[in-house]
Write a protein that holds these residues in place. Structure first.
Motif, PDB file in Angstrom:
ATOM      1  N   ASP A   1       0.858  -1.174   0.000  1.00 47.93           N
ATOM      2  CA  ASP A   1       0.000   0.000   0.000  1.00 47.93           C
ATOM      3  C   ASP A   1       0.902   1.234   0.000  1.00 47.93           C
ATOM      4  O   ASP A   1       1.964   1.245   0.635  1.00 47.93           O
ATOM      5  CB  ASP A   1      -0.882  -0.021   1.253  1.00 47.93           C
ATOM      6  N   LYS A   2       0.502   2.276  -0.710  1.00 50.00           N
ATOM      7  CA  LYS A   2       1.322   3.492  -0.802  1.00 50.00           C
ATOM      8  C   LYS A   2       1.586   4.099   0.574  1.00 50.00           C
ATOM      9  O   LYS A   2       2.651   4.663   0.819  1.00 50.00           O
ATOM     10  CB  LYS A   2       0.662   4.515  -1.717  1.00 50.00           C
ATOM     11  N   ASN A   3       0.644   3.973   1.513  1.00 54.71           N
ATOM     12  CA  ASN A   3       0.854   4.486   2.869  1.00 54.71           C
ATOM     13  C   ASN A   3       2.007   3.765   3.565  1.00 54.71           C
ATOM     14  O   ASN A   3       2.752   4.370   4.331  1.00 54.71           O
ATOM     15  CB  ASN A   3      -0.420   4.358   3.707  1.00 54.71           C
ATOM     16  N   VAL A   4       2.166   2.470   3.299  1.00 53.61           N
ATOM     17  CA  VAL A   4       3.277   1.707   3.865  1.00 53.61           C
ATOM     18  C   VAL A   4       4.595   2.204   3.276  1.00 53.61           C
ATOM     19  O   VAL A   4       5.579   2.385   3.998  1.00 53.61           O
ATOM     20  CB  VAL A   4       3.095   0.194   3.615  1.00 53.61           C
TER      21      VAL A   4
ATOM     22  N   ASP B   1       5.185   5.206   2.050  1.00 54.08           N
ATOM     23  CA  ASP B   1       5.435   6.536   2.637  1.00 54.08           C
ATOM     24  C   ASP B   1       6.025   6.406   4.030  1.00 54.08           C
ATOM     25  O   ASP B   1       6.988   7.109   4.377  1.00 54.08           O
ATOM     26  CB  ASP B   1       4.141   7.356   2.691  1.00 54.08           C
ATOM     27  N   TYR B   2       5.484   5.508   4.834  1.00 53.02           N
ATOM     28  CA  TYR B   2       5.980   5.272   6.188  1.00 53.02           C
ATOM     29  C   TYR B   2       7.443   4.811   6.150  1.00 53.02           C
ATOM     30  O   TYR B   2       8.275   5.319   6.899  1.00 53.02           O
ATOM     31  CB  TYR B   2       5.106   4.245   6.905  1.00 53.02           C
ATOM     32  N   LEU B   3       7.729   3.835   5.280  1.00 51.69           N
ATOM     33  CA  LEU B   3       9.089   3.315   5.202  1.00 51.69           C
ATOM     34  C   LEU B   3      10.079   4.377   4.741  1.00 51.69           C
ATOM     35  O   LEU B   3      11.195   4.475   5.272  1.00 51.69           O
ATOM     36  CB  LEU B   3       9.128   2.103   4.259  1.00 51.69           C
ATOM     37  N   GLN B   4       9.699   5.195   3.771  1.00 51.97           N
ATOM     38  CA  GLN B   4      10.601   6.246   3.298  1.00 51.97           C
ATOM     39  C   GLN B   4      10.882   7.270   4.395  1.00 51.97           C
ATOM     40  O   GLN B   4      11.988   7.796   4.485  1.00 51.97           O
ATOM     41  CB  GLN B   4      10.035   6.924   2.049  1.00 51.97           C
ATOM     42  N   LYS B   5       9.917   7.532   5.254  1.00 51.36           N
ATOM     43  CA  LYS B   5      10.118   8.488   6.347  1.00 51.36           C
ATOM     44  C   LYS B   5      11.084   7.965   7.399  1.00 51.36           C
ATOM     45  O   LYS B   5      11.676   8.739   8.135  1.00 51.36           O
ATOM     46  CB  LYS B   5       8.784   8.846   6.988  1.00 51.36           C
ATOM     47  N   GLN B   6      11.275   6.636   7.455  1.00 49.91           N
ATOM     48  CA  GLN B   6      12.199   6.048   8.433  1.00 49.91           C
ATOM     49  C   GLN B   6      13.649   6.320   8.081  1.00 49.91           C
ATOM     50  O   GLN B   6      14.530   6.191   8.924  1.00 49.91           O
ATOM     51  CB  GLN B   6      11.971   4.537   8.547  1.00 49.91           C
TER      52      GLN B   6
END
Length: 81
Positions: free
Chosen positions: A70-73, A75-80
């Motif tokens: 999912d794109k939200n996942v 986005d979350y991973l890139q923010k890490q």
């Protein structure tokens, strides 16, 4: 072949993204890779750092399709990183 193709690769340390749009007849890059392992426990290859922490970032839509996330996942991973 007709049309265009967006191609790219990510270097390691630093995780730098290189991309180019190819047209008919274009060439992106010649590449050679060597891998040498000196033991039964060669260490850890961290793909996540390169893929989700590249600079500039890889398009989240591309990562979502490539990893079937999912794109939200994504986005979350890139923010890490």
């Amino acid at each position: 072949m007709e049309g265009t193709l967006l191609v790219g690769f990510v270097t390691s340390n630093p995780n730098k993204l290189f991309t180019k749009v190819l047209n008919k007849g274009d060439v992106f890059s010649n590449a050679v890779a060597f891998a040498g392992l000196s033991s039964q426990n060669p260490g850890l290859i961290t793909i996540a750092n390169a893929v989700f922490g590249s600079n500039p970032p890889i398009n989240p839509d591309v990562l979502a399709k490539a990893f079937q996330l999912d794109k939200n996942v994504v986005d979350y991973l890139q923010k890490q990183f």
